[in-house]
Design an enzyme around this catalytic site. Sequence first.
Site, PDB file in Angstrom:
ATOM      1  N   PHE A 127      13.282  12.429  73.107  1.00 59.68           N
ATOM      2  CA  PHE A 127      13.561  11.820  71.796  1.00 59.68           C
ATOM      3  C   PHE A 127      12.423  10.826  71.520  1.00 59.68           C
ATOM      4  O   PHE A 127      12.629   9.623  71.380  1.00 59.68           O
ATOM      5  CB  PHE A 127      14.916  11.091  71.763  1.00 59.68           C
ATOM      6  CG  PHE A 127      16.096  11.940  72.167  1.00 59.68           C
ATOM      7  CD1 PHE A 127      16.738  12.754  71.233  1.00 59.68           C
ATOM      8  CD2 PHE A 127      16.581  11.919  73.473  1.00 59.68           C
ATOM      9  CE1 PHE A 127      17.847  13.532  71.601  1.00 59.68           C
ATOM     10  CE2 PHE A 127      17.679  12.692  73.847  1.00 59.68           C
ATOM     11  CZ  PHE A 127      18.324  13.492  72.908  1.00 59.68           C
ATOM     12  N   ASP A 137      10.573  16.000  70.964  1.00 62.86           N
ATOM     13  CA  ASP A 137      11.346  15.624  69.778  1.00 62.86           C
ATOM     14  C   ASP A 137      11.551  16.890  68.945  1.00 62.86           C
ATOM     15  O   ASP A 137      10.684  17.764  68.912  1.00 62.86           O
ATOM     16  CB  ASP A 137      10.605  14.555  68.951  1.00 62.86           C
ATOM     17  CG  ASP A 137      11.542  13.773  68.033  1.00 62.86           C
ATOM     18  OD1 ASP A 137      11.802  12.585  68.312  1.00 62.86           O
ATOM     19  OD2 ASP A 137      12.031  14.362  67.040  1.00 62.86           O
ATOM     20  N   SER A 138      12.700  16.974  68.268  1.00 66.35           N
ATOM     21  CA  SER A 138      12.988  18.188  67.495  1.00 66.35           C
ATOM     22  C   SER A 138      12.347  18.150  66.113  1.00 66.35           C
ATOM     23  O   SER A 138      12.316  19.149  65.411  1.00 66.35           O
ATOM     24  CB  SER A 138      14.503  18.369  67.355  1.00 66.35           C
ATOM     25  OG  SER A 138      15.063  17.210  66.783  1.00 66.35           O
ATOM     26  N   CYS A 182      22.123   3.737  71.286  1.00 71.20           N
ATOM     27  CA  CYS A 182      22.198   2.829  70.142  1.00 71.20           C
ATOM     28  C   CYS A 182      23.506   2.997  69.380  1.00 71.20           C
ATOM     29  O   CYS A 182      23.634   2.547  68.245  1.00 71.20           O
ATOM     30  CB  CYS A 182      20.987   3.021  69.224  1.00 71.20           C
ATOM     31  SG  CYS A 182      20.811   4.682  68.608  1.00 71.20           S
TER      32      CYS A 182
HETATM   33  N1  SAH Z   1      11.883   6.649  71.439  1.00 70.78           N
HETATM   34  C1  SAH Z   1      11.470   6.632  70.046  1.00 70.78           C
HETATM   35  C2  SAH Z   1      12.603   6.498  69.073  1.00 70.78           C
HETATM   36  C3  SAH Z   1      13.591   7.633  69.132  1.00 70.78           C
HETATM   37  S1  SAH Z   1      14.511   7.826  67.688  1.00 70.78           S
HETATM   38  C4  SAH Z   1      10.425   5.552  69.850  1.00 70.78           C
HETATM   39  O1  SAH Z   1      10.191   4.749  70.769  1.00 70.78           O
HETATM   40  O2  SAH Z   1       9.826   5.510  68.769  1.00 70.78           O
HETATM   41  C5  SAH Z   1      15.356   9.322  67.987  1.00 70.78           C
HETATM   42  C6  SAH Z   1      14.523  10.579  67.816  1.00 70.78           C
HETATM   43  O3  SAH Z   1      15.303  11.678  68.258  1.00 70.78           O
HETATM   44  C7  SAH Z   1      14.103  10.927  66.396  1.00 70.78           C
HETATM   45  O4  SAH Z   1      12.717  11.043  66.349  1.00 70.78           O
HETATM   46  C8  SAH Z   1      14.745  12.296  66.108  1.00 70.78           C
HETATM   47  O5  SAH Z   1      13.863  13.168  65.412  1.00 70.78           O
HETATM   48  C9  SAH Z   1      14.984  12.816  67.493  1.00 70.78           C
HETATM   49  N2  SAH Z   1      16.100  13.746  67.668  1.00 70.78           N
HETATM   50  C10 SAH Z   1      17.358  13.669  67.199  1.00 70.78           C
HETATM   51  N3  SAH Z   1      18.133  14.632  67.709  1.00 70.78           N
HETATM   52  C11 SAH Z   1      17.346  15.353  68.544  1.00 70.78           C
HETATM   53  C12 SAH Z   1      17.559  16.475  69.402  1.00 70.78           C
HETATM   54  N4  SAH Z   1      18.772  17.028  69.521  1.00 70.78           N
HETATM   55  N5  SAH Z   1      16.523  16.934  70.120  1.00 70.78           N
HETATM   56  C13 SAH Z   1      15.303  16.352  70.017  1.00 70.78           C
HETATM   57  N6  SAH Z   1      15.047  15.295  69.256  1.00 70.78           N
HETATM   58  C14 SAH Z   1      16.051  14.793  68.528  1.00 70.78           C
END
Ligand code: SAH
Length: 402
Positions: free
Chosen positions: A236, A258-259, A346
């Site tokens: 993520f 990330d997706s 979160c």
């Molecule tokens: N760690 C990051 C913030 C993460 S925010 C930082 O430090 O900037 C959460 C992220 O998860 C988002 O970018 C969103 O696109 C991604 N996301 C949400 N559901 C997901 C999934 N099932 N698989 C992969 N990515 C996902």
Amino acid sequence: MPPSSAVVGQIFLKPKRAQPFFGRHPWVFAGAIDRVEGDPADGGVVELRSHVGTFVARGLFNSRSKIRVRLYSWDESEALDEAFFRQRLQRAIDLRHTVLRLNTSPDSAYRVAFSEADFLSGLVIDRYGEWAAVQFNAFGMAERQEMLGKLIRETLGVRGVYRKVEKGVGKLEGLTLVDGLLCGEAPPSEMVVSENGLKFAVNLVEGQKTGYYLDQRDNRAAVAKFCAGKRVLDAFSYSGGFGVYAANAGASEVLCVDSSEGAVMLAMRNAELNGLGQLTFAKNDVFNELDSLVAAGRNFDVVVLDPPKFARDQHSLPQALRGYRRLVQQGLKLLDRDGVLVMCCCTGLVTMEMLEELIAQTAVGEKRDFQFLDRRGPAADHPVSATCREGTYLKCVVGRVV
Ligand code: SAH
């Protein structure tokens, strides 16, 4: 015409319901209210009174929200006018500038105001160098957006203020806002901000949330300490924040997952901005990617899991917990002996205790010994008001697995 600070309504509480509000809790739900006198318009200034008529506090009314009144002042002589909001904003800025010293350079990025945490219920402001992003999460704040935009520009000295709308807020508050420039100059499509000496690109218009996850600043730095010479998974990854810090700290390899296509592009850009070559990227659902990595027998030394909010209400909590458990389980499988797991959460409804319990149980299920090394929250520019601890949300648990 600017919204008036004149008191347009009196809200009388039911008997025995005044205590939380004398205790300075800022949310008055419909169920606590006995009657409304004066037919206040949404966004208008009202006074909250006990059932015997004693003044409690002054706030802004919204008939369309479950939170009927948001309270801002407990001082009967204080009007909710421009001077009041300027003072509240300055108080929030003082925390970031004077206490936390986060405005160290023209390209600094930090949260300027965090709603109830800064006694400004429904107003969120982030600063990205010469621009500010603002969210109006309450009707009364949205109605005062012109005035607030002007105050933000004056107090912060930014070139422009850009409005971002949080998903779902419109329905909760009866608002019809859209993203767009609020005042001043339009932001460039890419701004580069600095965080602990690293560079991050922020796109106010296209970016998630207000453009960047400022709350993880200190956690990224804390996790980087474990990463020298290590194989790191940043799941993520969005901006690639954790991965960029890890690579900068000397990680041998970093995989960002990330997706979202936009997120992967952004993480790539940030790796490039910092001249870091050890990062690789996968655009994939993290649950699927973890399964594939486990199936392929891959190993990591540090696994960071930073999923988005999984639950907004009690109803979706059990499913959210299953999701977190699955992430921890697969994360542990990928970690070698002496590996470090970083589990972020979160979802406000999941407490630190619940998260620790979930990790502990999952580790036992996986027949691994687990030690908590660090239990963390958001950076201090995301405080929690002592009278509205519902503002507690981000947890970051760091542990060693044997
Ligand atoms: N760690 C990051 C913030 C993460 S925010 C930082 O430090 O900037 C959460 C992220 O998860 C988002 O970018 C969103 O696109 C991604 N996301 C949400 N559901 C997901 C999934 N099932 N698989 C992969 N990515 C996902």
